[in-house]
Design a protein around this motif. Structure first.
Motif, PDB file in Angstrom:
ATOM      1  N   GLU A   1      56.069  36.847  57.230  1.00  0.00           N
ATOM      2  CA  GLU A   1      55.111  35.793  57.093  1.00  0.00           C
ATOM      3  C   GLU A   1      54.700  35.326  55.466  1.00  0.00           C
ATOM      4  O   GLU A   1      55.032  36.676  55.036  1.00  0.00           O
ATOM      5  N   PRO A   2      54.431  34.466  55.245  1.00  0.00           N
ATOM      6  CA  PRO A   2      53.909  34.260  53.839  1.00  0.00           C
ATOM      7  C   PRO A   2      52.766  34.992  53.717  1.00  0.00           C
ATOM      8  O   PRO A   2      51.903  35.243  54.567  1.00  0.00           O
ATOM      9  N   PHE A   3      52.443  35.359  52.416  1.00  0.00           N
ATOM     10  CA  PHE A   3      51.275  36.192  51.985  1.00  0.00           C
ATOM     11  C   PHE A   3      50.281  35.059  51.663  1.00  0.00           C
ATOM     12  O   PHE A   3      50.316  34.012  50.959  1.00  0.00           O
ATOM     13  N   SER A   4      48.770  35.245  52.200  1.00  0.00           N
ATOM     14  CA  SER A   4      47.864  34.369  52.104  1.00  0.00           C
ATOM     15  C   SER A   4      47.535  34.227  50.480  1.00  0.00           C
ATOM     16  O   SER A   4      47.325  35.159  49.843  1.00  0.00           O
ATOM     17  N   ASP A   5      46.834  32.989  50.358  1.00  0.00           N
ATOM     18  CA  ASP A   5      46.310  32.807  48.928  1.00  0.00           C
ATOM     19  C   ASP A   5      45.175  33.860  48.681  1.00  0.00           C
ATOM     20  O   ASP A   5      45.111  34.274  47.746  1.00  0.00           O
ATOM     21  N   ALA A   6      44.186  34.184  49.651  1.00  0.00           N
ATOM     22  CA  ALA A   6      43.310  35.032  49.169  1.00  0.00           C
ATOM     23  C   ALA A   6      43.549  36.585  48.721  1.00  0.00           C
ATOM     24  O   ALA A   6      43.435  37.208  47.993  1.00  0.00           O
ATOM     25  N   GLN A   7      44.908  36.773  49.345  1.00  0.00           N
ATOM     26  CA  GLN A   7      45.396  38.049  49.144  1.00  0.00           C
ATOM     27  C   GLN A   7      46.053  38.207  48.069  1.00  0.00           C
ATOM     28  O   GLN A   7      46.105  38.944  47.147  1.00  0.00           O
ATOM     29  N   ILE A   8      46.712  37.164  47.594  1.00  0.00           N
ATOM     30  CA  ILE A   8      47.501  37.015  46.273  1.00  0.00           C
ATOM     31  C   ILE A   8      46.467  36.989  45.209  1.00  0.00           C
ATOM     32  O   ILE A   8      46.596  37.652  44.182  1.00  0.00           O
ATOM     33  N   GLU A   9      45.420  36.335  45.359  1.00  0.00           N
ATOM     34  CA  GLU A   9      44.510  36.100  44.336  1.00  0.00           C
ATOM     35  C   GLU A   9      43.806  37.391  44.041  1.00  0.00           C
ATOM     36  O   GLU A   9      43.245  37.860  42.989  1.00  0.00           O
ATOM     37  N   SER A  10      43.521  38.191  45.293  1.00  0.00           N
ATOM     38  CA  SER A  10      43.008  39.614  45.183  1.00  0.00           C
ATOM     39  C   SER A  10      43.843  40.591  44.325  1.00  0.00           C
ATOM     40  O   SER A  10      43.380  41.391  43.578  1.00  0.00           O
ATOM     41  N   LEU A  11      45.175  40.456  44.702  1.00  0.00           N
ATOM     42  CA  LEU A  11      46.115  41.204  43.903  1.00  0.00           C
ATOM     43  C   LEU A  11      46.212  41.016  42.434  1.00  0.00           C
ATOM     44  O   LEU A  11      46.182  41.965  41.824  1.00  0.00           O
ATOM     45  N   LEU A  12      45.958  39.721  41.963  1.00  0.00           N
ATOM     46  CA  LEU A  12      46.056  39.411  40.775  1.00  0.00           C
ATOM     47  C   LEU A  12      44.834  39.929  39.970  1.00  0.00           C
ATOM     48  O   LEU A  12      44.880  40.510  38.857  1.00  0.00           O
ATOM     49  N   VAL A  13      43.754  39.793  40.566  1.00  0.00           N
ATOM     50  CA  VAL A  13      42.652  40.567  40.089  1.00  0.00           C
ATOM     51  C   VAL A  13      42.751  42.036  39.990  1.00  0.00           C
ATOM     52  O   VAL A  13      42.506  42.735  38.654  1.00  0.00           O
ATOM     53  N   LEU A  14      43.278  42.485  41.234  1.00  0.00           N
ATOM     54  CA  LEU A  14      43.562  44.029  40.849  1.00  0.00           C
ATOM     55  C   LEU A  14      44.542  44.657  39.596  1.00  0.00           C
ATOM     56  O   LEU A  14      44.458  45.240  38.880  1.00  0.00           O
ATOM     57  N   LEU A  15      45.696  43.738  39.668  1.00  0.00           N
ATOM     58  CA  LEU A  15      46.917  43.823  38.613  1.00  0.00           C
ATOM     59  C   LEU A  15      46.125  43.675  37.218  1.00  0.00           C
ATOM     60  O   LEU A  15      46.562  44.494  36.259  1.00  0.00           O
ATOM     61  N   ALA A  16      45.266  43.004  36.844  1.00  0.00           N
ATOM     62  CA  ALA A  16      44.501  42.478  35.612  1.00  0.00           C
ATOM     63  C   ALA A  16      43.877  43.985  35.289  1.00  0.00           C
ATOM     64  O   ALA A  16      43.981  44.277  34.086  1.00  0.00           O
ATOM     65  N   ASP A  17      43.122  44.472  36.262  1.00  0.00           N
ATOM     66  CA  ASP A  17      42.350  45.593  36.094  1.00  0.00           C
ATOM     67  C   ASP A  17      43.136  46.716  35.840  1.00  0.00           C
ATOM     68  O   ASP A  17      42.904  47.622  34.924  1.00  0.00           O
ATOM     69  N   LEU A  18      44.110  47.007  36.412  1.00  0.00           N
ATOM     70  CA  LEU A  18      44.883  48.184  36.475  1.00  0.00           C
ATOM     71  C   LEU A  18      45.680  48.275  35.030  1.00  0.00           C
ATOM     72  O   LEU A  18      45.791  49.315  34.404  1.00  0.00           O
ATOM     73  N   THR A  19      46.307  47.124  34.720  1.00  0.00           N
ATOM     74  CA  THR A  19      47.283  46.969  33.735  1.00  0.00           C
ATOM     75  C   THR A  19      46.351  47.266  32.209  1.00  0.00           C
ATOM     76  O   THR A  19      46.680  47.928  31.354  1.00  0.00           O
ATOM     77  N   ASP A  20      45.263  46.696  32.359  1.00  0.00           N
ATOM     78  CA  ASP A  20      44.295  46.682  31.248  1.00  0.00           C
ATOM     79  C   ASP A  20      43.744  47.736  31.216  1.00  0.00           C
ATOM     80  O   ASP A  20      43.740  48.680  30.151  1.00  0.00           O
ATOM     81  N   ARG A  21      43.034  48.531  32.118  1.00  0.00           N
ATOM     82  CA  ARG A  21      42.354  49.907  31.988  1.00  0.00           C
ATOM     83  C   ARG A  21      43.327  51.134  31.975  1.00  0.00           C
ATOM     84  O   ARG A  21      42.977  52.000  31.417  1.00  0.00           O
ATOM     85  N   LEU A  22      44.476  51.104  32.568  1.00  0.00           N
ATOM     86  CA  LEU A  22      45.329  52.138  32.560  1.00  0.00           C
ATOM     87  C   LEU A  22      46.508  52.182  31.580  1.00  0.00           C
ATOM     88  O   LEU A  22      47.400  52.875  31.447  1.00  0.00           O
TER      89      LEU A  22
END
Length: 252
Positions: free
Chosen positions: A122-143
């Motif tokens: 099934e497709p991934f929900s917009d809420a899930q992808i937006e949440s993922l992008l927030v997490l990716l921004a944090d991880l790539t910057d902080r780590l």
């Protein structure tokens, strides 16, 4: 006398505490400490789908075991976008199994694993992808993880895995700055261009060429063909150019 006993007890506790926090030392060698070290850190991010019906069910498996043994990931993101952390980032989670990317083995030791609550069909929900992008921004910057080193489980283990499935919006994620994606305007492919060499440069393990090609198509074309398709050379040449244009990584 009681005061001395209390002092002795405190000193004993301090000694025990110091022993408990001391780094492990091999009794077979003399210890000569060096300050030139740091904790192991993640260098890439691997995205999965859970292939389960609910985030609650996935949490249970990630905290216990499944039919194949113990498994874990650093993060799980529910369909509603809620984020769960299961393993500390400096620790090695068991999410990638036997895998390889850009010549690197034991991906578990150098990666952050992110599970997405999705059954793979099934497709991934917009809420899930937006949440993922927030997490990716944090991880790539902080780590300090290079943003292009965001890949799928199927990319690093093409002979065994297909997650996060053809439904995952890699283009959307790349447009936000994470992972690679071919540009709209592409340079002409030069004569003698070696598509297999470019596929290896992108990161794919070519020990099973057909599986690697299927993984490439799943990620970049939303299908799983195991033979070359028209336009593949143009895509790979652009990806190769993007990698060559990246600044050199430092401190790795």
């Amino acid at each position: 006398m009681r005061a001395l006993q209390r002092i002795a007890a405190v000193l004993c506790l301090l000694v025990v505490s110091a022993c408990a926090t001391a780094p492990p030392r091999n009794p077979l060698a003399d210890w000569h400490a060096s300050p030139n070290h740091e904790p192991r850190r993640a260098r890439m991010i691997v995205i999965h789908h859970t292939a389960m019906r609910s985030a609650e069910g996935a949490l249970l498996v990630l905290q216990t075991r499944n039919s194949g043994g113990r498994v874990s990931a650093h993060y799980l993101i529910g369909e509603d976008g809620r984020r769960y952390q299961l393993v500390a980032e400096q620790e090695r989670a068991w999410h990638a199994g036997s895998s390889r990317w850009a010549g690197m083995d034991d991906i578990n030791s150098i990666s952050i694993g992110i599970e997405l609550d999705n059954d793979g069909n099934e497709p991934f929900s917009d809420a899930q992808i937006e949440s993922l992008l927030v997490l990716l921004a944090d991880l790539t910057d902080r780590l300090g993880i290079q943003p292009h080193l965001v890949v799928g489980h199927g990319d690093v283990a093409p002979t065994k895995k297909d997650d996060p499935s053809v439904h995952f919006p890699w283009q959307r994620v790349a447009q936000a700055g994470y992972g690679l994606w071919p540009r709209e305007l592409r340079a002409p492919v030069p004569a003698g261009f070696d598509a297999w060499a470019a596929l290896r440069l992108v990161g794919y393990d070519l020990r099973d060429p057909e599986a690697a090609l299927a993984a490439f198509h799943r990620h970049f074309r939303g299908r799983e063909d195991r033979e070359w398709l028209e336009g593949d050379a143009e895509l790979l040449y652009d990806l190769q150019l993007q990698l060559m244009e990246l600044p050199s990584a430092s401190g790795t």
